[in-house]
Enzyme design. Structure first.
Site: not given
Ligand SMILES: *[C@@H]1O[C@H](CO)[C@@H](O)[C@H](O)[C@H]1NC(C)=O
Ligand SMILES: *[C@@H]1O[C@H](CO)[C@@H](O)[C@H](O)[C@H]1NC(C)=O
Ligand SMILES: *[C@@H]1O[C@H](CO)[C@@H](O)[C@H](O)[C@H]1NC(C)=O
Ligand SMILES: *[C@@H]1O[C@H](CO)[C@@H](O)[C@H](O)[C@H]1NC(C)=O
Ligand SMILES: *[C@@H]1O[C@H](CO)[C@@H](O)[C@H](O)[C@H]1NC(C)=O
Ligand SMILES: *[C@@H]1O[C@H](CO)[C@@H](O)[C@H](O)[C@H]1NC(C)=O
Length: 623
Positions: A180, A258
């Site tokens: 991320e 995710e």
């Protein structure tokens, strides 16, 4: 033989060679993955080996396989493996290769996420805190100091996993680069390019490399040559977010790296849950679309020791010891209704392995066990810090004195008589993260980051002022991960900055070793003090060493060790977590003596008892 048959034979041999050739690649035309040349979709789940004792890895992986998953997604926490610069640990619970083997035995492919930054709600997002010994280092950028540390770590880690790549005969089908990254302030493409080059140089061109970002992070988190994937939960708009992935990967498989099955807990917050229906409905949608998915978490586990991270949402929010996550497999490794519902959805899209899911493991309940007071923490300074303390004018951080985790004691003397209550305070909430204040050994109270900023003292000039600082976990996600610990500003008494400090970095874990006899040789106070103190007991379990849950009713906040193993933090008074998971393998069975030791930081309850329960208490919230 004429030319015709010979050509056919060559062609057949070519096909056979293709089939024998192990490969995991993207088919851009058909927008899917190919495994050994055959269309393949992964339905994966996250499990962090650092949150599960190694004796239980196979059990958890087996349950994942039996749920219908074909892959496990795994973070490698750098700080778990390189405790000091150039010192590596791959033993026992840190044996990454043993974990890969266990996954392989359970017929699970591996999606490896080696960072270097991983978030994971893990201390400092997996970065070693020793990086901050260079106070100006800019983490997760092309700062040469940061890159040098990353390079030397990856030159150890990546060659170790290289034989485990799928095309080399192992089970790792892909690796994620960074984590991320688009959510971080730096947006440093030079850094991402450096990482991509390093992965390629050490692992070759064949391995599939990817990035993962939330929809807002794609601009800074993606890089050409690294496949772009997204992450989102059941409540998010899947169509919209996959459309964003399509902007970066117009031709290729859709991937949610995710998909949130649950959520984490913070001390002082409510216990998080995600209802089964919302999870299964969104999962069904994702699978119907033909997308690949990794469920985060499939089994959460536990933040043992000092390994929990923290979030920054205008306030500092440390993560609880339990990382149950309301995941399909509970913290204690048991299948939940969510697991069966998910398994049912998966079965509509691919075949489940034959055989039942293992039953929940047996649990035991016993107690109460009465602990005895071993003495105030201050009585043991000579053993907790055998070296001479550091003498300094103004306080330094943990990082400056190479204290990575746990506790650091700051000591000075009152410079003047305080006849009237006088404020002891620090500018700008610079207590990272919690301070326990003693005057001549008597507990005065606490200061906490973003909460209690000050307390009032009266006393005599020359009295000893002790300030025990606790690192409650470095920030693991967000704008900035440079979360220094300790007193970051001078401590001020009234209007005067206190000077002439002694710093005692405490090695409490060495003292908690179950064989350590230092306590027994010590005369203890009979009265029950308040403030940081050690308590202990020996206990025997009623039968086989099954899993259990340690319940500390009336205790305030502290750290607990069982047979020398640092089980983690408890904070009964704040919640929501009330009980700590005690994995059976930590205990000795029937009749054998087990040791429990507590560092209680504030107040013990009358009776100083604890209990062992057969179910967890994770959802107590004070309002
Ligand atoms: C999801 O996003 C799509 C595309 O932006 C939009 O058309 C749709 O209305 C959204 N759905 C919901 C439930 O908001
Ligand atoms: C926890 O839940 C209660 C009741 O729903 C709510 O009033 C409170 O604000 C929540 N606390 C936090 C920290 O979110
Ligand atoms: C502090 O108070 C004590 C008596 O309580 C006195 O003897 C001493 O001189 C005082 N010290 C200062 C620095 O005022
Ligand atoms: C404290 O915070 C204020 C406001 O955020 C800032 O202006 C000031 O510089 C800070 N002081 C120190 C010593 O960091
Ligand atoms: C991150 O935090 C550290 C420590 O507070 C500070 O020195 C640094 O300037 C911060 N970086 C940014 C970009 O805000
Ligand atoms: C807490 O969990 C227990 C056991 O799962 C449940 O019975 C209880 O209703 C929960 N309490 C709250 C406040 O959610």
């Amino acid at each position: 033989m004429g030319p015709g048959p010979r050509l056919w034979l060559l062609f057949l041999l070519h096909l056979l060679a293709q089939a024998a050739r192990r490969s995991f690649v993207v088919d851009r035309e058909r927008r899917e993955f190919l495994l050994d040349g055959v269309p393949f979709r992964y339905v994966s789940g996250s499990l962090h080996y650092s949150r599960v004792p190694s004796q239980l890895w196979s059990d958890r992986l087996h349950k994942m396989r039996m749920s219908g998953l074909n892959a496990v997604q795994v973070y490698v926490p750098w700080n778990y493996h390189e405790p000091q610069p150039g010192v590596y640990n791959f033993q026992g619970n840190r044996d990454l290769v043993a974990f890969l083997k266990a996954a392989s035995s359970e017929d699970l492919l591996v999606i490896l996420r080696p960072g270097p930054y991983i978030c994971a709600e893990w201390e400092m997002g997996g970065l070693p805190s020793w990086l901050l010994r260079k106070p100006d280092i800019v983490l997760r950028t092309s700062d040469p100091d940061f890159l040098a540390a990353v390079d030397s770590w990856f030159h150890v880690l990546l060659p170790m996993v290289q034989p485990w790549l799928y095309h080399n005969g192992g089970n790792i089908i892909s690796l994620q680069v960074e984590n991320e990254y688009g959510s971080y302030f730096a947006c440093d493409y030079t850094y991402l390019r450096h990482l991509a080059g390093l992965f390629r140089a050490l692992l070759g061109d064949e391995i599939f490399l990817f990035t993962t970002d939330g929809p807002e992070g794609l601009r800074c988190g993606t890089l050409q040559g690294l496949y772009c994937t997204v992450d989102f939960g059941p409540a998010d708009n899947m169509t919209k977010i996959f459309a964003k992935q399509r902007k970066y990967e117009p031709n290729g498989p859709l991937v949610n790296s995710e998909f949130y099955t649950g959520w984490l807990d913070y001390w002082g917050g409510n216990h998080s849950t995600k209802d089964v229906k919302s999870v299964t409905r969104a999962l069904q949608d994702i699978l119907e679309l033909g997308a690949n998915v990794n469920m985060y978490m499939f089994h959460g586990g536990t933040n043992f020791g000092y390994w929990n991270g923290a979030d920054w949402k205008k306030v500092y929010l440390p993560v609880t010891t339990s990382y149950d996550y309301d995941a399909p497999i509970s913290e204690a490794g048991d299948p939940t209704p969510k697991l069966f519902a998910i398994r049912n959805v998966i079965s509509k899209f691919q075949e489940l392995p034959l055989g039942p899911l293992p039953l929940p493991s047996p649990k035991m309940k016993f107690g109460p066990v009465t602990l005895k007071l071993d003495g105030d923490l201050l009585n043991f300074l000579h053993v907790l810090c055998p070296d001479e303390p550091t003498h300094i004018h103004l306080p330094l951080t943990f990082e400056a004195v190479k204290q990575d985790y746990g506790f650091l004691l700051y000591r000075t003397r009152l410079p003047q008589n305080l006849t009237k209550p006088t404020q002891l305070w620090v500018q700008n909430s610079s207590v990272h993260d919690r301070a326990y204040v003693m005057l001549d050994g008597v507990f005065q109270g606490i200061m906490e980051r973003g909460k209690e900023a000050a307390l009032f003292l009266t006393g005599q000039a020359g009295s000893t002022l002790d300030v025990l600082l606790e690192n409650m976990g470095r920030i693991s996600f967000g704008f900035n991960q440079s979360d220094f610990k300790g007193l970051l500003q001078p401590l001020v008494l009234g209007q005067v900055a206190l000077t002439d400090w002694q710093l005692f970095p405490l090695n409490i874990d060495a003292l908690m070793d179950s064989e350590n006899r230092v306590f027994e040789t010590k005369k203890c106070d009979v009265k029950f003090p308040s403030g940081p103190a050690f308590y202990s007991a020996t206990f025997r379990v009623p039968g086989p060493a099954w899993d259990t849950f340690l319940y500390l009713p009336g205790w305030t906040k502290g750290q607990v060790w069982i047979n020398g193993f640092n089980l983690g933090r408890y904070w009964t008074k704040r919640g929501p977590q009330q009980s700590l998971y005690v994995p059976g393998p930590l205990l000795l069975p029937t009749g054998a003596p087990n040791s429990i030791k507590l560092l209680e930081l504030e107040h013990a309850p009358p009776g100083t008892q604890i209990q062992f329960l057969d179910r967890p208490l994770l959802n107590f919230t004070i309002h």
